[in-house]
Design an enzyme around this catalytic site. Sequence first.
Site, short mmCIF file in Angstrom:
data_model
loop_
_atom_site.label_atom_id
_atom_site.label_comp_id
_atom_site.label_asym_id
_atom_site.label_seq_id
_atom_site.Cartn_x
_atom_site.Cartn_y
_atom_site.Cartn_z
N GLY A 12 0.83 -1.22 0.00
CA GLY A 12 0.00 0.00 0.00
C GLY A 12 0.85 1.26 0.00
N ARG A 15 0.43 5.43 -2.18
CA ARG A 15 -0.13 6.75 -1.84
C ARG A 15 -0.36 6.79 -0.33
NH1 ARG A 15 -6.04 5.37 -4.16
NH2 ARG A 15 -6.97 4.65 -2.22
N ASP A 62 -1.46 -7.49 -5.21
CA ASP A 62 -2.81 -7.50 -4.65
C ASP A 62 -2.79 -8.43 -3.45
OD1 ASP A 62 -5.44 -7.81 -3.97
OD2 ASP A 62 -6.13 -8.45 -5.95
N VAL A 63 -2.94 -7.86 -2.25
CA VAL A 63 -2.80 -8.67 -1.04
C VAL A 63 -3.92 -9.69 -0.87
CG1 VAL A 63 -1.50 -6.85 0.15
CG2 VAL A 63 -3.98 -7.03 0.52
N SER A 144 -5.27 0.49 13.47
CA SER A 144 -5.98 1.78 13.53
C SER A 144 -6.50 1.96 14.94
CB SER A 144 -7.18 1.78 12.57
OG SER A 144 -8.02 2.89 12.81
N TYR A 157 -14.86 -2.32 9.32
CA TYR A 157 -13.48 -1.80 9.31
C TYR A 157 -12.87 -1.89 10.72
CZ TYR A 157 -9.66 1.63 8.99
OH TYR A 157 -8.43 2.26 9.06
N LYS A 161 -9.69 -4.08 12.17
CA LYS A 161 -8.49 -3.44 12.74
C LYS A 161 -8.21 -3.98 14.15
CE LYS A 161 -7.10 -1.03 9.24
NZ LYS A 161 -5.78 -1.21 8.63
N1 LIG Z 1 -6.06 7.73 7.03
C1 LIG Z 1 -6.27 7.47 8.32
O1 LIG Z 1 -6.68 8.38 9.09
C2 LIG Z 1 -6.01 6.10 8.89
C3 LIG Z 1 -6.25 5.92 10.26
C4 LIG Z 1 -6.00 4.68 10.80
C5 LIG Z 1 -5.49 3.65 10.04
N2 LIG Z 1 -5.26 3.86 8.70
C6 LIG Z 1 -4.70 2.72 7.93
O2 LIG Z 1 -3.54 3.13 7.24
C7 LIG Z 1 -3.39 2.35 6.05
C8 LIG Z 1 -3.24 3.28 4.85
O3 LIG Z 1 -4.41 4.07 4.77
P1 LIG Z 1 -4.52 5.41 3.90
O4 LIG Z 1 -5.35 6.34 4.69
O5 LIG Z 1 -3.19 5.81 3.41
O6 LIG Z 1 -5.45 4.85 2.71
P2 LIG Z 1 -5.39 5.05 1.12
O7 LIG Z 1 -6.69 4.52 0.63
O8 LIG Z 1 -5.01 6.44 0.80
O9 LIG Z 1 -4.19 4.09 0.67
C9 LIG Z 1 -4.32 2.69 0.69
C10 LIG Z 1 -3.31 2.08 -0.24
O10 LIG Z 1 -3.47 0.67 -0.20
C11 LIG Z 1 -3.54 0.18 -1.53
N3 LIG Z 1 -4.35 -1.04 -1.58
C12 LIG Z 1 -5.70 -1.15 -1.39
N4 LIG Z 1 -6.08 -2.41 -1.57
C13 LIG Z 1 -4.97 -3.14 -1.88
C14 LIG Z 1 -4.73 -4.50 -2.18
N5 LIG Z 1 -5.73 -5.40 -2.24
N6 LIG Z 1 -3.45 -4.89 -2.40
C15 LIG Z 1 -2.44 -4.00 -2.36
N7 LIG Z 1 -2.60 -2.68 -2.12
C16 LIG Z 1 -3.86 -2.27 -1.87
C17 LIG Z 1 -4.16 1.31 -2.34
O11 LIG Z 1 -3.91 1.19 -3.73
C18 LIG Z 1 -3.50 2.52 -1.71
O12 LIG Z 1 -2.26 2.83 -2.30
C19 LIG Z 1 -4.63 1.46 5.96
O13 LIG Z 1 -4.32 0.19 6.49
C20 LIG Z 1 -5.62 2.18 6.87
O14 LIG Z 1 -6.60 1.32 7.39
C21 LIG Z 1 -5.53 5.05 8.11
#
Ligand SMILES: NC(=O)c1ccc[n+]([C@@H]2O[C@H](COP(=O)([O-])OP(=O)(O)OC[C@H]3O[C@@H](n4cnc5c(N)ncnc54)[C@H](O)[C@@H]3O)[C@@H](O)[C@H]2O)c1
Length: 266
Positions: A12, A15, A62-63, A144, A157, A161
Site C-alpha cells: 500500500g 499513496r 494484490d494482497v 488503527s 473496518y 483493525k
Molecule cells: N487515514 C487514516 O486516518 C487512517 C487511520 C488509521 C489507520 N489507517 C490505515 O492506514 C493504512 C493506509 O491508509 P490510507 O489512509 O493511506 O489509505 P489510502 O486509501 O489512501 O491508501 C491505501 C493504499 O493501499 C492500496 N491497496 C488497497 N487495496 C490493496 C490491495 N488489495 N493490495 C495492495 N494494495 C492495496 C491502495 O492502492 C492505496 O495505495 C490502511 O491500512 C488504513 O486502514 C488510516
Amino acid sequence: MDVTDKIAVVTGGGRGIGRGITLVLAGNGANVVVADINKDGANEVAQEVIDIGRESIGVKLDVTDQLSVDKAVEEILDRFGRIDILVNCAGIIASPDWEGRDRHNESDWDINYEVNVKGIARVTDAVSLGMKERKYGKIVNIASVSGRQGTLTNIPYGVTKAGVINLTQAQALELAPFNINVNSICPGLVWTDMWGRIAEQWGKSRPQWEGKSGREIYEETVLVRTPLGRDQTADDMGYAVSFLASDYAKNITGQSLNVSGGFFMN
Ligand SMILES: NC(=O)c1ccc[n+]([C@@H]2O[C@H](COP(=O)([O-])OP(=O)(O)OC[C@H]3O[C@@H](n4cnc5c(N)ncnc54)[C@H](O)[C@@H]3O)[C@@H](O)[C@H]2O)c1
C-alpha cells in the site's frame, strides 16, 4: 531510527500513509520496495525514493490474491536478495459503493476481512519464510485506533483493525523464535483518500454533517477528538514505523502503538 541499507517492503506504499512511511524509511537509509495494487502509484513513489538517493522498485501486488503475493515476493527477492523489513500498510475502509449507502453491508464485511486481515497474514507468511532462514526480520502492521474500541466509522473496518492488533500478537509469538519482531501502529486521523471516503459517507448519512465539505468534517472531527488539537501526518506514521523497524526496538514485540495525538490512550 537508523535503518541504513536495510531492504524494506511497504504494501500500500503507492499513496497516503504508505507513501509517507516509504519516504521516511528511505530518508533513514533503507532501500524500499513500493508494493501496491496500483502499479502506477507504486512506480511514482519508487521514483521519489530513487530521487532521494536510495534504491527502489515499484511492484504490482494484490494482497487478496495468493498468486500475486507469491509473484511479488519472488520479484523482490530476485532484485534485492532478501527482505529485512515488512510494513503491511495496504488497507481498505469499505467496498466501492459504501459512500452511497447509510450503513455497511455484506460486501463491506468481506472486503475488509480479505484486505485488512487476511491480506496481512498472506504477505507476512510469504515474506517471513526468508526472514526465518536468516533469523532476522522486522514486521510492522498498520492497524488503527478504530481497532482499539468499537466505533461507528464503519463497523466491519473497526472489527478488522481489532483483528490486526490480535494478529500482530499471534505473529509476534509465532516468529519470536526466529528473531523476528512484529508490532503494529494505530494511526489516528490522517487526511488521505481513505479519509476522503469516510467524510463523504458521513456527509451523506449523518444529519449533523449535512452541507459540510469533506475537509470540514475531517477538521471538526480532529478538533473534537484530539487532545493535542492537531491531525497526524503520513510522516508521523513513518517515524513510528522507522523506530519499530530499527534495532533500537529489538526488545519490543507484539505491541500496538497509538499515533493519534492522544485521541486514544489505551
Ligand atoms: N487515514 C487514516 O486516518 C487512517 C487511520 C488509521 C489507520 N489507517 C490505515 O492506514 C493504512 C493506509 O491508509 P490510507 O489512509 O493511506 O489509505 P489510502 O486509501 O489512501 O491508501 C491505501 C493504499 O493501499 C492500496 N491497496 C488497497 N487495496 C490493496 C490491495 N488489495 N493490495 C495492495 N494494495 C492495496 C491502495 O492502492 C492505496 O495505495 C490502511 O491500512 C488504513 O486502514 C488510516
